[in-house]
Enzyme design. Structure first.
Site, short mmCIF file in Angstrom:
data_model
loop_
_atom_site.label_atom_id
_atom_site.label_comp_id
_atom_site.label_asym_id
_atom_site.label_seq_id
_atom_site.Cartn_x
_atom_site.Cartn_y
_atom_site.Cartn_z
N GLU A 1 8.44 -8.96 0.93
CA GLU A 1 9.28 -10.00 1.51
C GLU A 1 8.55 -10.86 2.53
O GLU A 1 7.67 -10.38 3.25
CB GLU A 1 10.48 -9.36 2.22
CG GLU A 1 11.38 -8.53 1.34
CD GLU A 1 12.51 -7.86 2.10
OE1 GLU A 1 13.37 -7.25 1.45
OE2 GLU A 1 12.54 -7.97 3.35
N TYR B 1 9.81 3.52 -7.51
CA TYR B 1 8.43 3.62 -7.97
C TYR B 1 8.33 4.29 -9.33
O TYR B 1 7.56 3.86 -10.20
CB TYR B 1 7.59 4.43 -6.96
CG TYR B 1 7.13 3.63 -5.77
CD1 TYR B 1 6.17 2.64 -5.90
CD2 TYR B 1 7.64 3.88 -4.50
CE1 TYR B 1 5.74 1.92 -4.80
CE2 TYR B 1 7.21 3.16 -3.39
CZ TYR B 1 6.25 2.18 -3.55
OH TYR B 1 5.83 1.47 -2.47
N HIS C 1 3.20 4.20 6.54
CA HIS C 1 4.13 3.18 7.03
C HIS C 1 4.21 3.10 8.55
O HIS C 1 5.24 3.37 9.16
CB HIS C 1 5.53 3.43 6.44
CG HIS C 1 5.61 3.27 4.97
ND1 HIS C 1 6.80 3.22 4.29
CD2 HIS C 1 4.64 3.17 4.02
CE1 HIS C 1 6.57 3.09 2.99
NE2 HIS C 1 5.26 3.06 2.81
#
Length: 380
Positions: A248, A269, A154
């Protein structure tokens, strides 16, 4: 040569044509879409997990590979560029985005993002340099995120220059502790805005506000890997990875909190239940996405179409998908998605980057150990 698997999907009628260039053979596919008939052309192959492509005014291209570095592409041939800042490549980290300054012809600046550090901890970082032959010179490290985190996940790390020549850089939540995206002193899980020399613009939304990092433009973002400014409206659009679901499309506006992980449409998850750190799907004072990608897209790379090459797509967004292995064409009206079309489903694999070049064509990179740069052009 990277071979393209057969196209799938009822909207895609294909014909394979073989041609030659000065340096390599190209594979071209004829593609039917709702409004445009296209050709998919392979520009250069032999890439290993490329991450981004940028365009120089003379027609050459720069491509980053996450683990191997920076390459200069000309006439279908690639040359390694030396002098790249030190980076640590592990899992999702490495050499990431590359963009050229909007006034490149005057100043020669090229901007790179990368994960800096070692196997114990890394930070997303930004540097700029000039190209001298096949080497970067005048390298300046401009910014690094303020909280080192164990490497691998990330990084966000997309950069876009705005009309005022400031830049936005996305920084992922780093995956270790999602609530850090709600910590307004932590760069993780944010978009930062910088001047082109790395300094903080005086009109940033949180400058001088106690409890906020002055670089912040937005926060509460999980992992933005696509961001563009619309040339007609000035709107800033970003695509953001959710957890299971919850991918998104966001309208990025200064000072906003986009909710992650306190408010999310995504699911856990393992259980597919509510995300453990989320209090709700919506929360007052936090901004909901304009659009949720369902099923999961795993979005990376985002372009806005303009110019004469694709007149029926004028103003549309093209969002690349990693897991979905396709591009979504999004029609925006009044800041609302009113239509979506799938392009290239299961055709070139995991799509990492999508950009419109200065020639008006659409370029895309796939994320694979044997990847390529492709060009979409009108077939008429």
């Amino acid at each position: 040569m990277h071979k393209i698997p057969p196209l799938l999907g009822s909207t895609l009628a294909t014909a394979l044509l073989w041609g030659t260039t000065a340096s390599a053979m190209e594979l071209i596919q004829e593609i039917g879409t709702e409004y445009e008939r296209l050709r998919l052309v392979q520009v250069v192959d032999g890439l290993a997990h490329p991450w981004a492509v940028a365009f120089l005014p003379d027609g050459r291209k720069l491509i980053t590979e996450r683990a191997r570095g920076l390459y200069l592409v000309e006439n279908g041939a690639k040359t390694r560029v030396e002098g790249v800042p030190d980076f640590h490549a592990q899992n999702q980290g490495g050499l990431l985005d590359v963009v050229v300054h909007p006034h490149y012809e005057d100043n020669g600046w090229i901007y790179l993002t990368y994960s800096r550090g070692d196997r114990n901890a890394t930070v997303p970082a930004l540097a700029r340099a000039r190209l001298d032959g096949n080497r970067l010179v005048d390298v300046e490290e401009l910014f690094e995120s303020n909280e080192p985190t164990r490497p691998g996940r990330h990084y966000g790390s997309r950069v876009v220059f705005l009309d005022d020549d400031t830049l936005l850089m996305s920084i992922g939540d780093r995956g270790a502790e999602p609530p850090r995206a709600q910590d307004s002193l932590d760069h993780s899980g944010s978009v930062v805005r910088l001047n082109d020399d790395g300094s903080v613009p005086a009109d940033n939304p949180f400058v001088g506000k106690e409890g906020y990092a002055p670089e912040l433009y937005t926060y509460g973002n999980r992992n933005i890997q696509g961001i563009v400014q619309h040339p007609a409206t000035g709107d800033i659009w970003a695509t953001e990875h959710g957890p299971r679901g919850g991918d998104e499309l966001n309208l990025i506006e200064p000072g906003n909190n986009y909710g992650w992980p306190t408010a999310t449409l995504g699911r856990d998850y393992r259980t597919e239940g509510p995300f453990p750190d989320a209090e709700t799907r919506h929360r007052d004072g936090m901004v909901d996405p304009v659009f949720e990608f369902l099923p999961t897209l795993a979005p990376s790379g985002l372009a806005v179409v303009s110019g004469e090459r694709f007149p029926r797509w004028e103003g549309n967004l093209l969002a690349g998908g990693l897991r979905a292995q396709r591009i979504l064409r999004l029609v925006i009206e009044n800041r609302t998605v009113v239509h979506a079309e799938e392009l290239l489903p299961m055709t070139v694999g995991r799509i990492r980057d999508v950009r419109q070049g200065p020639d008006g064509y659409i370029y895309l990179l796939n994320d694979a150990p044997d990847a390529a740069l492709y060009r979409l052009e009108p077939s008429r």
